[in-house]
Design a protein around this motif. Structure first.
Motif, PDB file in Angstrom:
ATOM      1  N   GLU A 123     -11.971  -5.173  -4.959  1.00 39.26           N
ATOM      2  CA  GLU A 123     -10.815  -5.541  -4.149  1.00 39.26           C
ATOM      3  C   GLU A 123      -9.532  -4.907  -4.675  1.00 39.26           C
ATOM      4  OE1 GLU A 123     -10.758  -7.003  -1.301  1.00 39.26           O
ATOM      5  OE2 GLU A 123     -12.917  -7.359  -1.278  1.00 39.26           O
ATOM      6  N   TYR A 124      -9.414  -4.786  -5.994  1.00 39.20           N
ATOM      7  CA  TYR A 124      -8.229  -4.147  -6.564  1.00 39.20           C
ATOM      8  C   TYR A 124      -8.164  -2.673  -6.155  1.00 39.20           C
ATOM      9  CZ  TYR A 124      -4.697  -2.738  -9.991  1.00 39.20           C
ATOM     10  OH  TYR A 124      -3.559  -2.251 -10.591  1.00 39.20           O
ATOM     11  N   LEU A 168      -5.650 -10.343   0.577  1.00 41.26           N
ATOM     12  CA  LEU A 168      -4.360  -9.658   0.621  1.00 41.26           C
ATOM     13  C   LEU A 168      -4.569  -8.192   1.004  1.00 41.26           C
ATOM     14  CD1 LEU A 168      -1.286  -9.788   0.057  1.00 41.26           C
ATOM     15  CD2 LEU A 168      -1.805  -9.138  -2.319  1.00 41.26           C
ATOM     16  N   SER A 169      -3.961  -7.771   2.106  1.00 42.08           N
ATOM     17  CA  SER A 169      -4.117  -6.381   2.557  1.00 42.08           C
ATOM     18  C   SER A 169      -2.912  -5.537   2.162  1.00 42.08           C
ATOM     19  CB  SER A 169      -4.288  -6.329   4.077  1.00 42.08           C
ATOM     20  OG  SER A 169      -3.057  -6.576   4.732  1.00 42.08           O
ATOM     21  N   GLY A 170      -3.161  -4.268   1.989  1.00 40.01           N
ATOM     22  CA  GLY A 170      -2.075  -3.341   1.711  1.00 40.01           C
ATOM     23  C   GLY A 170      -1.072  -3.284   2.840  1.00 40.01           C
ATOM     24  N   ILE A 228      -6.476 -12.048  -3.871  1.00 39.77           N
ATOM     25  CA  ILE A 228      -6.568 -10.603  -3.658  1.00 39.77           C
ATOM     26  C   ILE A 228      -7.607 -10.262  -2.598  1.00 39.77           C
ATOM     27  CG2 ILE A 228      -8.253 -10.244  -5.497  1.00 39.77           C
ATOM     28  CD1 ILE A 228      -5.389  -7.825  -4.563  1.00 39.77           C
ATOM     29  N   ARG A 253      -9.664  -1.354  -3.545  1.00 41.26           N
ATOM     30  CA  ARG A 253      -9.415  -1.346  -2.100  1.00 41.26           C
ATOM     31  C   ARG A 253      -7.925  -1.513  -1.811  1.00 41.26           C
ATOM     32  NH1 ARG A 253      -7.016  -5.456   0.495  1.00 41.26           N
ATOM     33  NH2 ARG A 253      -8.365  -6.929  -0.618  1.00 41.26           N
ATOM     34  N   PHE A 254      -7.271  -2.407  -2.528  1.00 41.31           N
ATOM     35  CA  PHE A 254      -5.839  -2.653  -2.347  1.00 41.31           C
ATOM     36  C   PHE A 254      -5.034  -1.405  -2.698  1.00 41.31           C
ATOM     37  CE2 PHE A 254      -1.722  -4.199  -3.962  1.00 41.31           C
ATOM     38  CZ  PHE A 254      -1.284  -4.924  -2.853  1.00 41.31           C
ATOM     39  N   GLU A 259      -5.271   1.117   0.091  1.00 35.39           N
ATOM     40  CA  GLU A 259      -4.494   0.744   1.271  1.00 35.39           C
ATOM     41  C   GLU A 259      -2.998   0.962   1.062  1.00 35.39           C
ATOM     42  OE1 GLU A 259      -7.619  -2.707   2.881  1.00 35.39           O
ATOM     43  OE2 GLU A 259      -5.631  -3.274   2.127  1.00 35.39           O
ATOM     44  N   ILE A 260      -2.529   0.786  -0.164  1.00 34.29           N
ATOM     45  CA  ILE A 260      -1.113   1.003  -0.463  1.00 34.29           C
ATOM     46  C   ILE A 260      -0.803   2.493  -0.573  1.00 34.29           C
ATOM     47  CG2 ILE A 260       0.680   0.716  -2.230  1.00 34.29           C
ATOM     48  CD1 ILE A 260       0.268  -1.837  -0.719  1.00 34.29           C
ATOM     49  N   VAL A 315      -0.090  -7.151  -8.646  1.00 34.39           N
ATOM     50  CA  VAL A 315      -1.056  -8.198  -8.306  1.00 34.39           C
ATOM     51  C   VAL A 315      -1.684  -8.700  -9.603  1.00 34.39           C
ATOM     52  CG1 VAL A 315      -1.524  -7.493  -5.939  1.00 34.39           C
ATOM     53  CG2 VAL A 315      -2.770  -6.403  -7.801  1.00 34.39           C
TER      54      VAL A 315
END
Length: 350
Positions: free
Chosen positions: A128-129, A84-86, A81, A131-132, A135-136, A35
């Motif tokens: 947000e980074y 954008l969700s994982g 971002i 958080r992403f 989620e991944i 990202v």
């Protein structure tokens, strides 16, 4: 008996190395999601290290177009971002993700110390980074940024950022500051690199091969590469479009010595026998200008800037000149990215 001296042609080992870089026919078994991909410096470096790209994204479509053109056969989509969700990415790639890489714009961290920054879209990017990444759930992640980040708010923001990464992800965090000139790039460019691993691993930062300065030798190190090696034989290459300057600008530039600075527009002239300074090519809001060519009275082209950044000639930048300059100037040099990625790959047992 005296024999006449034979002059052998000088081989440009840098261009040989640069244009000898090619994507692997078979990857290592690891993959990555990128990202804030920009012009693809990290994406290219990780791919050259044998790690397969499966998803790349940036908020700017022309940046995504560059990565899609040069790294085909994987998903490349423009996304904010914040939206954008994982889960979306995992559904797209249909496989577990091994590594997440990215470098949120540096403005995002100058206000990290204040939790009210959650209301600021710039400050939001840091959260947000993370958080992403959560989620991944990758095996490892990489974060990169400018070294000025270390001194914001007397270093307190940096400490809080590291604590935030560790607390939110639970990963084992390591960080350092690397200079691209030490990895065979003819440019002085420092970046802060953070890596996080889900499990305990034996990770080492890539060992430097080149000295940091021509003025001070280092035992066992190759002297840093001079900028002239990046600027040879660029005619007819993609993104090599000369900018037309007015007579007054040309006359002014003609008085600037190698390594000197134009007093009017504060543009530096590349010294051919030294690594260039950090390639800064501005942003949509202005900022740095392209360097002055060491021998010609003009700005360097996108291709010449890309050479200084260690992008091979086959890597083409999409969008207009402003977009292409931004992609080059904001990138992590691919050769340095490859060195880091190779160590991450080893740490993950591949």
């Amino acid at each position: 008996m005296n024999f006449p001296a034979i002059k052998l042609p000088l081989v440009n080992t840098y261009l040989e190395t640069l244009n000898g870089q090619s994507l692997p026919k078979k990857y290592s078994g690891l993959n990555f999601v990128s990202v804030f991909c920009g012009g693809g410096g990290l994406d290219l470096g990780f791919s050259l290290a044998g790690i397969k790209p499966v998803f790349s994204s940036d908020v700017i479509p022309s940046f995504c177009a560059t990565v899609a053109k040069n790294l085909p056969k994987h998903v490349v989509e423009p996304h904010d971002i914040n939206l954008l969700s994982g889960n979306y990415v995992l559904d797209k790639v249909r496989a577990p993700v091994d590594i997440v890489i990215g470098g949120p714009p540096c403005q995002a961290f100058s206000i990290l110390g204040d939790r009210k920054s959650r209301d600021d879209p710039r400050g939001q990017l840091a959260f947000e980074y993370v958080r992403f990444i959560k989620e991944i759930g990758p095996k490892a992640f990489l974060f990169e940024n400018v070294p000025g980040l270390l001194t914001v708010n007397k270093g307190k923001d940096w400490e809080q950022l590291l604590e935030f990464f560790a607390a939110e992800t639970g990963y084992k965090i390591r960080w350092t500051k690397l200079n691209s000139v030490r990895y065979g790039v003819p440019q002085i460019r420092q970046r802060v690199i953070v890596v996080g691993f889900r499990d305990e691993v034996n990770f080492r930062w890539p060992a430097p091969r080149y000295a940091e300065s021509q003025d001070q030798s280092e035992l066992g190190m190759i002297p840093p590469l001079p900028a002239w090696m990046a600027l040879e034989d660029v005619e007819n290459l993609p993104n090599h479009v000369l900018r037309e300057h007015g007579e007054r600008v040309i006359e002014r530039y003609s008085t600037i010595l190698p390594g000197g600075r134009d007093r009017k527009d504060h543009t530096d002239r590349v010294h051919p026998d030294r690594p260039s300074g950090t390639v800064l090519v501005g942003s949509g809001a202005g900022g740095g200008r392209p360097f002055i060519h060491p021998f010609e009275h003009r700005h360097i082209t996108v291709r010449e800037a890309a050479r200084l950044q260690s992008f091979p000639d086959w890597w083409e930048f999409s969008g207009g000149p402003t977009s292409a300059y931004r992609q080059v100037g904001n990138a992590v040099p691919p050769l340095m990215a490859k060195a880091i990625a190779s160590e991450i790959r080893l740490a993950l047992g591949k």
